[in-house]
Design a protein around this motif. Structure first.
Motif, short mmCIF file in Angstrom:
data_model
loop_
_atom_site.label_atom_id
_atom_site.label_comp_id
_atom_site.label_asym_id
_atom_site.label_seq_id
_atom_site.Cartn_x
_atom_site.Cartn_y
_atom_site.Cartn_z
N LEU A 66 0.84 -1.20 0.00
CA LEU A 66 0.00 0.00 0.00
C LEU A 66 0.87 1.25 0.00
N ASP A 67 0.43 2.21 -0.74
CA ASP A 67 1.20 3.44 -0.90
C ASP A 67 1.05 4.35 0.31
N GLU A 68 2.13 4.99 0.68
CA GLU A 68 2.13 6.06 1.67
C GLU A 68 2.69 7.31 1.01
N ASN A 69 2.32 8.41 1.58
CA ASN A 69 2.74 9.68 0.99
C ASN A 69 4.17 9.98 1.40
N ASP A 70 5.11 9.31 0.71
CA ASP A 70 6.51 9.48 1.05
C ASP A 70 7.31 10.12 -0.08
#
Length: 941
Positions: free
Chosen positions: A556-560
């Motif tokens: 899952l994507d995180e805002n990094d």
């Protein structure tokens, strides 16, 4: 007849084998031997191993043993030479009584495989019992007036032997008054009688003593003797006489005690005391000290005194004496025969031996489990037994010999269905009423490794946020094995494969006992969106069995990733952008455009642009498109405006927390004549197409909606035809794309149903072209009115992080020409605009959720069906949508040229020709000229 055999030893052995074979067949599968009773210990009986066809070396390994129905070990087998010999004293009379036949029944049992042989050893009688009388002296009263030839019966002797050994001969000592006479009865037994040959004279001879000697027929002969004391009585002329010389009575066994047997009647012709009679009885056979009958001495009535048992004695012979009271008294004699009839009063007996437990569940049908013998002490139909087994069990009884059964396996076993059986063997006789008995057999089924570990699902989907700590637990697999013990002990392992250039074991590991899956390193959504692998479960059986399960781990994507600014034009470096703008431009003139991308996906890659207000400025001369990044004028310029405008544009994504980037734009205001041609061309390319696009949109919307409707009907028909055929599409087959209106064509929002499913890294990359459409359905007004405000999504909408794998931001198709091909992901729904998003300014198109730049963002995938572009800024002529007949044709014109509707976009095989489009364009040429400078106002609507 004498038969002389002239053959050699080999021929004699052959003849002996033939004789043994004939003897075996004649005995119905049973060996017969004979042995004399009272044989010494070690007496040879027979070569049992040789006669059974067994090798001497097999006796000990195959557990050769001999069993008999009783516990006495009269016979034994020498396991060294296979000879059956006498082990202890055999007394035929004790073993069989007076039965004519006497045999010892043996069961010879060998294992591996289990075999049962029946051996019958006949015990031959020897003359080891001398005849004997019940009493040492017999007293006989005889009147002196007894006539000649008077008969006086004596008590006979008995011999425990049988046959010739029990044939008795009586010899009377010499005397002048009596001779001996032998009376033969119907049952072939004999009794001695004295016959008077000379009249008696009490005064001359008051008492006569004789010796009666009995000799049996054995060799050597054995003898016995008894003293006969004859008392001569005075005259009592008439002795009592019975009305019959003999009586016969038939009784059932188990009659009650004191039951009347018979009423006897004797008469005497004398008178007075000589006529009064007293009755008495004497047991003749069987010889027993216990009398089973009593007689009333006055009435002559005989009653039972005890319990009659057919199994002990089936007949009784009684001598009845009637004596008068004369002086001297005289006696009369008669015989009473009491026959006992059998009743079904004994239940059958069941004996279970040689259990072979437990039974393997893969045992062959017909395997012998146990040996069962049944018996009944009754006779006739009362002693005939039928044996049965519990119904509905995988076993059956097979009769091997008279009253002998084998419990064998009748059908296949399955320990997982039933691990043990409680069998009930029922033995029932044929008496009336019938009696039965039961015996229980507990059969345990041993486990065999015939079940592989099984997972509850063939596939598991796991969601893991990126940037996870190394070694974290992400999932637990569990498989169940229906077997037991070692066969059910499951261990887990990874099915190794390559993920790109690295081994799968460098990403994840699985605990062998618990099945816990751990991520060995921190995962990066931008590097790896989907990790698909298999976990194997193996049991500890021999041989081991196993099965696999597939795990799909979505990262899952995180805002990094913060937004990244792109160079304003090809060949330029990043940094401040300098633009020259003529003071004569009006409101809505596009001055510059800020471009940015975000490496994240979904909301984390949805970018918005804000213009930071200058310090002390009342009203800004410029504004920036919230989602396009286009910087345009808000009003006409005046002389008070500074010649050099310093603009700071904040680019922000929609992640939590939001990440930002800033872009600096320097705008220099110059006079009209001082603007370079390149700038004029750029202005024309920016304003001209924008004005032309407004005119084109109406026609384009109508054309696209019409073509889309036709394409929808085509897809519906295609779907109906596909549904009627069994699906052949694999796990990664293409799905059905969704058609879009003009408003959807200009957006970058993710389709509700993507054109393909995510596959593991093992297969070929996908070749599908993705045509993205808004996630919310468009109405007729949405298609016809592009400036209509976007429809708000459900405020409770939450995007599924597991389904957004593969979402990436893209750049402007028209100018940047960057086509990004990333890994695919599962079907996912995206909203168009969040409810918290500010209302777009006039002339802007609603941006797609997840788009990082303007409204003309597209994402394409290249493969065998869509050739990869040759260089930056170049696009393929056509893109094929898999699963449908639609073809998207895209043309790219120079930025300074007028946009032609015919060259903008076409759908399907029924795309309009350029001539028809140009004809429509020509009809509108006059209208464009009349509008003139009103282009800017129209774009703001």
């Amino acid at each position: 007849m004498v038969f002389i055999w002239r053959g050699g030893p080999r021929s004699r052995r052959l003849l002996l084998s033939l004789l043994l074979l004939a003897f075996w067949e004649e005995g119905n599968g049973q060996l017969h031997y004979s042995v004399p009773e009272e044989a010494k210990h070690g007496t040879f009986v027979g070569r049992i191993a040789q006669d059974l066809g067994l090798e001497l070396a097999e006796l000990v390994p195959r557990l050769f043993r001999v069993a008999s129905k009783d516990s006495r070990d009269l016979l034994e087998v020498n396991l060294q030479n296979g000879i059956l010999f006498v082990n202890s004293r055999i007394d035929r009379e004790e073993l069989c009584g007076r039965s004519a036949e006497c045999s010892i029944h043996l069961e010879v049992i060998v294992d591996r495989p289990l075999q049962v042989f029946h051996v019958e050893v006949e015990v031959k009688d020897i003359n080891d019992n001398p005849p004997s009388f019940r009493e040492r002296e017999q007293k006989v009263l005889i009147s002196e007036s007894a006539p000649l030839d008077s008969h006086f019966p004596l008590e006979g002797a008995s011999d425990a032997d049988i046959g010739v050994n029990s044939l008795l001969t009586y010899v009377l000592s010499l005397n002048e008054h009596f001779v001996l006479k032998i009376i033969t009865k119907k049952d072939k037994s004999i009794l001695p009688e004295l016959v008077l040959r000379k009249l008696l004279d009490r005064e001359e001879t008051p008492e006569v003593n004789l010796l009666l000697v009995v000799i049996d027929g054995g060799k050597p002969e054995l003898t016995g003797s008894v003293q006969i004391q004859i008392t001569i009585l005075d005259v009592n002329d008439n002795a009592p006489e019975f009305d019959k010389p003999g009586y016969k009575v038939v009784l059932f066994e188990n009659v009650q005690n004191d039951t009347r047997v018979i009423q006897l009647n004797a008469s005497d012709l004398d008178e007075g005391l000589n006529r009064e009679i007293s009755y008495g009885i004497r047991m003749i056979s069987p010889v027993s000290e216990k009398c089973m009958f009593l007689i009333n001495p006055d009435t002559g009535e005989i009653r039972i005194y005890g319990k009659l048992d057919f199994e002990e004695n089936n007949a009784y012979e009684i001598q009845v004496i009637a004596t008068d009271k004369g002086v001297p008294s005289m006696a009369g004699h008669s015989m009473v025969l009491v026959e006992v009839l059998d009743l079904n009063d004994n239940v059958p007996e069941v004996v279970i031996t040689s259990l072979s437990l437990p039974v393997q569940e893969d045992a062959q049908v017909g395997t012998i489990i146990a040996l069962i013998s049944v018996s009944d002490r009754d006779s006739g139909a009362n002693g005939q037994i039928t044996c049965s087994l519990t119904l509905h069990v995988p076993f059956k009884l097979v009769s091997t010999f008279k009253n002998y059964y084998s419990l064998v396996l009748d059908s296949a076993l399955d320990r997982e269905s039933k691990s043990d059986y409680q069998l009930v063997v029922t033995a029932c006789d044929r008496g009336s009423p019938s009696l039965s008995t039961t015996a229980s057999v507990s059969v345990e089924v041993a486990d065999v490794n015939d079940n592989a570990p099984a997972f509850t699902q063939p596939e598991y989907t796991v969601f893991v946020k990126e940037n996870n700590p190394p070694g974290c637990h992400i999932f637990t697999v569990s498989a169940r094995d229906a077997d037991t013990q070692e066969n059910a002990r499951v261990s887990y392992s990874l099915v190794e494969r390559r993920v790109g250039e690295r081994a799968l074991s460098s990403y994840v590991s699985v605990h062998a006992e618990s099945g816990k899956v751990y991520a060995l390193q921190s995962l990066d959504h931008e590097e790896l969106e989907l990790l698909q692998f298999q976990v194997s479960a193996r049991d500890a059986g021999l041989p081991p069995l196993g099965s696999n399960v597939t795990l799909q781990v979505f990262v899952l994507d995180e805002n990094d990733n913060a937004p990244a600014l792109l160079a304003p034009r090809a060949g330029s470096a990043g940094g401040a952008v300098t633009e020259l703008v003529s003071r004569s431009v009006g409101a809505g003139h596009v001055v510059a455009k800020v471009r940015a991308v975000d490496a994240d996906s979904g909301y984390n890659a949805w970018l918005s642009y804000e213009l930071q207000p200058a310090a002390g400025s009342a009203r800004s001369l410029f504004r920036v498109g919230l989602y396009t990044g286009e910087i345009s004028t808000t009003r006409a310029m005046d002389e008070n405006d500074a010649l050099r405008q310093h603009l700071l544009v904040l680019v922000k994504d929609h992640g939590e927390p939001a990440l930002t980037a800033t872009a600096t734009v320097l705008v220099s205001l110059v006079e009209s004549g001082q603007v370079p041609k390149a700038s004029s061309r750029a202005s024309a390319s920016a304003v001209g197409p924008e004005a032309a696009l407004v005119d084109v949109n109406v026609y384009l919307i109508v054309a696209i909606c019409a073509v889309s409707s036709l394409l929808v009907l085509t897809l519906l028909l295609y779907t109906v035809l596909r549904c009627s055929v069994p699906p052949t599409e694999g796990a990664c087959g293409p799905g059905e794309p969704r058609l879009v209106c003009s408003r959807a064509v200009g957006s970058w929002s993710y389709s509700q149903q993507r054109g393909q499913r995510v596959c593991s890294g093992e297969g070929q990359p996908t070749t599908d072209l993705m045509a993205f459409s808004p996630s919310l359905p468009l109405s007729r007004e949405d298609c016809l009115n592009p400036s209509r405000e976007p429809r708000q999504p459900n405020p409770d909408w939450r995007y599924s992080a597991s389904l957004r794998a593969g979402m990436h931001s893209s750049v402007h198709l028209e100018e940047a020409g960057i086509l990004r091909a990333g890994p695919g992901g599962p079907d996912q729904q995206w909203p168009t605009v969040s409810s918290a998003t500010p209302e777009p300014e006039a002339g802007e198109v609603s941006p797609p959720v997840g788009a990082g730049v303007n409204s003309n963002s597209w994402t394409f995938k290249y493969g065998p069906g869509n050739p990869k572009q040759s260089g930056p800024g170049e696009l393929p002529d056509k893109f094929i949508i898999p699963g449908s007949p639609a073809i998207i044709s895209i043309r790219q014109e120079p930025t300074n040229s007028q946009i032609d509707k015919s060259d903008f976009i076409t759908f399907g095989k029924k795309e309009e020709t350029k001539k028809k489009k140009k004809k429509k364009k020509g009809n509108k040429t006059q209208e464009k000229k009349e509008k003139g400078n009103s282009t800017t106002d129209n774009s703001d609507q």
